[in-house]
Design a protein around this motif. Structure first.
Motif, PDB file in Angstrom:
ATOM      1  N   ALA A 172      -1.370  51.690  22.000  1.00 24.98           N
ATOM      2  CA  ALA A 172      -0.338  50.694  22.289  1.00 24.98           C
ATOM      3  C   ALA A 172      -0.912  49.497  23.037  1.00 24.98           C
ATOM      4  O   ALA A 172      -0.486  48.360  22.832  1.00 24.98           O
ATOM      5  N   ALA A 173      -1.874  49.744  23.924  1.00 22.79           N
ATOM      6  CA  ALA A 173      -2.476  48.643  24.681  1.00 22.79           C
ATOM      7  C   ALA A 173      -3.381  47.788  23.816  1.00 22.79           C
ATOM      8  O   ALA A 173      -3.468  46.563  23.998  1.00 22.79           O
ATOM      9  N   LEU A 174      -4.084  48.403  22.862  1.00 19.64           N
ATOM     10  CA  LEU A 174      -5.022  47.660  22.022  1.00 19.64           C
ATOM     11  C   LEU A 174      -4.327  46.897  20.901  1.00 19.64           C
ATOM     12  O   LEU A 174      -4.803  45.833  20.481  1.00 19.64           O
ATOM     13  N   HIS A 175      -3.231  47.444  20.418  1.00 18.57           N
ATOM     14  CA  HIS A 175      -2.609  46.890  19.211  1.00 18.57           C
ATOM     15  C   HIS A 175      -2.288  45.400  19.311  1.00 18.57           C
ATOM     16  O   HIS A 175      -2.580  44.636  18.370  1.00 18.57           O
ATOM     17  N   PRO A 176      -1.685  44.908  20.410  1.00 22.04           N
ATOM     18  CA  PRO A 176      -1.373  43.466  20.451  1.00 22.04           C
ATOM     19  C   PRO A 176      -2.605  42.575  20.382  1.00 22.04           C
ATOM     20  O   PRO A 176      -2.514  41.423  19.943  1.00 22.04           O
ATOM     21  N   LEU A 177      -3.760  43.083  20.815  1.00 16.84           N
ATOM     22  CA  LEU A 177      -4.963  42.258  20.811  1.00 16.84           C
ATOM     23  C   LEU A 177      -5.431  41.948  19.398  1.00 16.84           C
ATOM     24  O   LEU A 177      -6.132  40.959  19.177  1.00 16.84           O
ATOM     25  N   LEU A 178      -5.066  42.791  18.446  1.00 15.66           N
ATOM     26  CA  LEU A 178      -5.501  42.568  17.073  1.00 15.66           C
ATOM     27  C   LEU A 178      -4.907  41.295  16.479  1.00 15.66           C
ATOM     28  O   LEU A 178      -5.445  40.744  15.520  1.00 15.66           O
ATOM     29  N   ALA A 179      -3.800  40.836  17.049  1.00 20.50           N
ATOM     30  CA  ALA A 179      -3.134  39.640  16.523  1.00 20.50           C
ATOM     31  C   ALA A 179      -3.740  38.350  17.048  1.00 20.50           C
ATOM     32  O   ALA A 179      -3.270  37.268  16.694  1.00 20.50           O
ATOM     33  N   THR A 180      -4.787  38.442  17.881  1.00 20.38           N
ATOM     34  CA  THR A 180      -5.318  37.235  18.514  1.00 20.38           C
ATOM     35  C   THR A 180      -6.474  36.609  17.747  1.00 20.38           C
ATOM     36  O   THR A 180      -6.965  35.560  18.127  1.00 20.38           O
ATOM     37  N   GLY A 181      -6.946  37.252  16.668  1.00 21.31           N
ATOM     38  CA  GLY A 181      -8.038  36.678  15.897  1.00 21.31           C
ATOM     39  C   GLY A 181      -7.588  35.485  15.084  1.00 21.31           C
ATOM     40  O   GLY A 181      -6.400  35.270  14.844  1.00 21.31           O
ATOM     41  N   ARG A 182      -8.527  34.686  14.640  1.00 22.56           N
ATOM     42  CA  ARG A 182      -8.213  33.510  13.824  1.00 22.56           C
ATOM     43  C   ARG A 182      -7.727  33.941  12.450  1.00 22.56           C
ATOM     44  O   ARG A 182      -8.233  34.891  11.860  1.00 22.56           O
ATOM     45  N   ALA A 183      -6.743  33.221  11.941  1.00 23.39           N
ATOM     46  CA  ALA A 183      -6.245  33.512  10.593  1.00 23.39           C
ATOM     47  C   ALA A 183      -7.131  32.880   9.516  1.00 23.39           C
ATOM     48  O   ALA A 183      -7.117  33.301   8.372  1.00 23.39           O
ATOM     49  N   ALA A 184      -7.893  31.829   9.874  1.00 23.63           N
ATOM     50  CA  ALA A 184      -8.715  31.136   8.892  1.00 23.63           C
ATOM     51  C   ALA A 184      -9.980  31.937   8.596  1.00 23.63           C
ATOM     52  O   ALA A 184     -10.437  32.737   9.400  1.00 23.63           O
ATOM     53  N   GLY A 185     -10.564  31.695   7.421  1.00 17.29           N
ATOM     54  CA  GLY A 185     -11.816  32.333   7.070  1.00 17.29           C
ATOM     55  C   GLY A 185     -11.614  33.719   6.494  1.00 17.29           C
ATOM     56  O   GLY A 185     -10.509  34.247   6.416  1.00 17.29           O
TER      57      GLY A 185
END
Length: 301
Positions: A172-185
């Protein structure tokens, strides 16, 4: 007949109803409340925290921004700035992590896990992630706590529930961090080998890639059949594919050779102690989180 009226907003919404309405998992909503102070602002007559319509608007805006590639912390600030709580009912201060929040020790987190104290685990993990980031938290807290839990299991023959609650709160703590990467590329694709259930290392790697390196990391999770992984490779055209094997019975490298070739090509990387035979030509094996991060970042760039 007396006129009926909708009392749902007066009573507020529970976290399950909000999760279903927004399509955001309840553990993620709890993390947003804990870490960013964007959560329920009222209480039911029974004292339970409830979301009102203003809370829902804030969460909808935060979710929208995150899906556009905005980091969660910035998305929360924008959502809170754009939809203030009603002046007639001041919001109760949420337990957001302050910059000086104490980072727990391994012993403290281990005791909380033994007590099945999810709230303390959430607060401790959030404080560590906010202060030190995902890589440090994984290496200095999560892995040592799992070792302590394993020792306790070996000594007592019990404690599976302790392992499960700690795993759940770490995820649960790690999951939100996955949304912080760039969408481009081109993204990086992360998966467990077929029938491999130990997926937390993959989520930890994805969290580090996204939150610290800005990489668009897509995690497929546990027990990914190789045909499904092949379909994902064709659909995404990733810059790299990482496959984790924790146990020897899941570490047969032969199916790796059957993964499809696409253009442009991708780097195929494996990690974990389960791989037990010679790897196909061109497959790179890494033996640490740092090595995995550096290899996958190089491929992504």
């Amino acid at each position: 007949m007396a006129e009926q009226r909708d009392t749902s907003d007066e009573e507020g919404y529970g976290i399950g109803a909000v999760a279903r309405r927004l399509g955001v998992p309840a553990p993620t909503l709890r993390t947003w409340n804990l870490r960013y102070g964007i959560g329920p602002s009222r209480r039911s007559p029974g004292g339970h925290r409830r979301y009102d319509r203003a809370d829902l608007r804030r969460l909808e805006e935060m979710s929208r921004l995150i899906h556009q590639g905005v980091p969660p912390a910035e998305a929360a600030r924008e959502a809170l700035r754009g939809t203030p709580a009603p002046a007639s009912e001041p919001a109760e201060p949420a337990p957001a992590v302050e910059p000086g929040a104490a980072v727990p020790s391994v012993a403290m987190l281990s005791r909380a896990a033994v007590r099945l104290d999810g709230r303390t685990l959430d607060e401790g993990l959030a404080a560590a992630l906010a202060r030190h980031g995902a890589a440090w938290t994984w290496a200095h807290l999560v892995v040592p706590v799992f070792r302590a839990i394993s020792r306790r299991q070996a000594q007592t023959g019990a404690g599976i529930e302790v392992e499960h609650v700690f795993s759940d709160r770490v995820l649960a703590a790690l999951h939100p961090l996955l949304a912080t990467g760039r969408a481009a590329g081109r993204p990086v694709l992360l998966a467990c080998a077929e029938e491999e259930q130990h997926s937390l290392p993959v989520y930890a790697l994805g969290a580090v890639l996204a939150s610290a390196m800005g990489v668009d990391a897509r995690v497929l999770g546990a027990r990914v059949p190789y045909p499904a992984l092949a379909d994902a490779v064709r659909a995404l055209g990733p810059s790299a594919v990482f496959v984790w094997s924790q146990q020897e019975e899941t570490g047969d490298p032969a199916p790796l050779a059957a993964l499809p070739a696409v253009r442009p090509p991708y780097r195929l990387v494996v990690g974990g102690p389960g791989w037990h035979a010679e790897l196909p030509r061109g497959v790179v094996r890494v033996d640490s989180l740092d090595a995995a991060v550096s290899t996958l970042v190089a491929a992504a760039r």
